[in-house]
Design a protein around this motif. Structure first.
Motif, short mmCIF file in Angstrom:
data_model
loop_
_atom_site.label_atom_id
_atom_site.label_comp_id
_atom_site.label_asym_id
_atom_site.label_seq_id
_atom_site.Cartn_x
_atom_site.Cartn_y
_atom_site.Cartn_z
N GLN A 8 0.82 -1.21 0.00
CA GLN A 8 0.00 0.00 0.00
C GLN A 8 0.85 1.27 0.00
OE1 GLN A 8 -2.64 -0.59 3.35
NE2 GLN A 8 -3.93 -1.97 2.17
N VAL A 9 1.84 1.30 -0.89
CA VAL A 9 2.69 2.48 -0.99
C VAL A 9 1.90 3.62 -1.63
CG1 VAL A 9 4.80 1.09 -1.15
CG2 VAL A 9 3.67 1.84 -3.23
N THR A 10 2.36 4.84 -1.39
CA THR A 10 1.65 5.99 -1.94
C THR A 10 2.25 6.48 -3.25
OG1 THR A 10 3.00 7.48 -0.60
CG2 THR A 10 0.88 6.77 0.33
N ASP A 11 3.52 6.13 -3.51
CA ASP A 11 4.19 6.53 -4.75
C ASP A 11 5.20 5.45 -5.13
OD1 ASP A 11 3.29 9.40 -5.09
OD2 ASP A 11 4.17 9.49 -3.09
N ILE A 12 5.45 5.34 -6.42
CA ILE A 12 6.51 4.48 -6.94
C ILE A 12 7.57 5.41 -7.52
CG2 ILE A 12 7.14 2.75 -8.67
CD1 ILE A 12 4.24 1.73 -8.49
N VAL A 13 8.82 5.26 -7.05
CA VAL A 13 9.92 6.07 -7.56
C VAL A 13 10.83 5.15 -8.35
CG1 VAL A 13 11.86 7.56 -6.97
CG2 VAL A 13 9.78 7.61 -5.57
N MET A 14 11.08 5.53 -9.61
CA MET A 14 11.91 4.72 -10.49
C MET A 14 13.03 5.57 -11.05
SD MET A 14 9.10 2.57 -12.65
CE MET A 14 10.36 1.50 -13.32
N GLY A 15 14.21 4.96 -11.20
CA GLY A 15 15.33 5.64 -11.83
C GLY A 15 15.29 5.44 -13.33
N LYS A 16 15.80 6.41 -14.04
CA LYS A 16 15.88 6.35 -15.51
C LYS A 16 17.31 6.66 -15.91
CE LYS A 16 14.34 8.76 -19.65
NZ LYS A 16 15.66 9.14 -20.10
N ARG A 17 17.87 5.81 -16.74
CA ARG A 17 19.19 6.09 -17.29
C ARG A 17 19.01 6.87 -18.57
NH1 ARG A 17 21.93 0.44 -17.74
NH2 ARG A 17 19.81 -0.15 -18.22
N GLY A 18 19.85 7.87 -18.78
CA GLY A 18 19.74 8.68 -19.98
C GLY A 18 21.11 8.98 -20.55
N TYR A 19 21.80 7.94 -20.97
CA TYR A 19 23.16 8.11 -21.42
C TYR A 19 23.27 8.64 -22.84
CZ TYR A 19 24.25 5.46 -17.24
OH TYR A 19 24.33 5.04 -15.94
N GLN A 20 22.29 8.39 -23.65
CA GLN A 20 22.31 8.83 -25.05
C GLN A 20 21.33 9.99 -25.21
OE1 GLN A 20 24.41 7.53 -27.25
NE2 GLN A 20 25.18 6.11 -25.72
N PRO A 21 21.63 10.94 -26.10
CA PRO A 21 20.72 12.08 -26.29
C PRO A 21 19.28 11.67 -26.63
CG PRO A 21 22.79 12.47 -27.43
CD PRO A 21 22.82 11.03 -26.90
N TRP A 22 19.10 10.62 -27.44
CA TRP A 22 17.74 10.21 -27.82
C TRP A 22 17.00 9.58 -26.65
CZ3 TRP A 22 17.15 5.02 -27.12
CH2 TRP A 22 18.30 4.24 -27.16
N GLU A 23 17.73 9.13 -25.61
CA GLU A 23 17.06 8.54 -24.45
C GLU A 23 16.39 9.59 -23.58
OE1 GLU A 23 19.32 4.41 -23.45
OE2 GLU A 23 20.22 6.22 -22.68
N LYS A 24 16.73 10.86 -23.78
CA LYS A 24 16.07 11.91 -23.02
C LYS A 24 14.60 12.03 -23.43
CE LYS A 24 20.20 14.51 -22.04
NZ LYS A 24 20.92 15.77 -22.14
N VAL A 25 14.31 11.61 -24.64
CA VAL A 25 12.93 11.66 -25.14
C VAL A 25 12.20 10.37 -24.81
CG1 VAL A 25 11.52 11.86 -27.21
CG2 VAL A 25 13.63 13.19 -27.00
#
Length: 50
Positions: A8-25
Protein backbone atom coordinates in the motif's frame (compact mmCIF):
# COMPACT_ATOMS: atom_id res chain seq x y z
CA UNK A 1 3.38 -2.92 -9.13
CA UNK A 2 2.01 -5.97 -7.37
CA UNK A 3 4.40 -5.50 -4.45
CA UNK A 4 3.71 -1.76 -4.30
CA UNK A 5 -0.02 -2.48 -4.09
CA UNK A 6 0.56 -5.21 -1.49
CA UNK A 7 2.47 -2.79 0.74
CA UNK A 8 0.00 0.00 0.00
CA UNK A 9 2.69 2.48 -0.99
CA UNK A 10 1.65 5.99 -1.94
CA UNK A 11 4.19 6.53 -4.75
CA UNK A 12 6.51 4.48 -6.94
CA UNK A 13 9.92 6.07 -7.56
CA UNK A 14 11.91 4.72 -10.49
CA UNK A 15 15.33 5.64 -11.83
CA UNK A 16 15.88 6.35 -15.51
CA UNK A 17 19.19 6.09 -17.29
CA UNK A 18 19.74 8.68 -19.98
CA UNK A 19 23.16 8.11 -21.42
CA UNK A 20 22.31 8.83 -25.05
CA UNK A 21 20.72 12.08 -26.29
CA UNK A 22 17.74 10.21 -27.82
CA UNK A 23 17.06 8.54 -24.45
CA UNK A 24 16.07 11.91 -23.02
CA UNK A 25 12.93 11.66 -25.14
CA UNK A 26 12.26 7.95 -24.73
CA UNK A 27 11.42 6.13 -21.53
CA UNK A 28 12.59 2.55 -21.08
CA UNK A 29 10.12 -0.26 -21.69
CA UNK A 30 9.85 -1.22 -18.00
CA UNK A 31 9.36 2.38 -16.90
CA UNK A 32 6.82 2.94 -19.65
CA UNK A 33 4.86 -0.17 -18.66
CA UNK A 34 4.73 0.90 -15.02
CA UNK A 35 3.68 4.45 -15.92
CA UNK A 36 0.91 3.19 -18.21
CA UNK A 37 -0.44 0.46 -15.91
CA UNK A 38 0.01 1.71 -12.36
CA UNK A 39 -2.88 3.05 -10.33
CA UNK A 40 -0.22 4.41 -7.95
CA UNK A 41 1.52 7.69 -8.91
CA UNK A 42 4.93 7.10 -10.51
CA UNK A 43 7.88 9.46 -10.10
CA UNK A 44 10.61 8.99 -12.69
CA UNK A 45 14.04 10.40 -11.81
CA UNK A 46 17.15 10.71 -13.92
CA UNK A 47 20.74 11.07 -12.79
CA UNK A 48 21.96 14.63 -13.13
CA UNK A 49 25.31 14.93 -14.85
CA UNK A 50 27.48 17.92 -14.07
Amino acid sequence: MRVAEQYQVTDIVMGKRGYQPWEKVLVGSVSQAVIENSSIPVILVEERKN
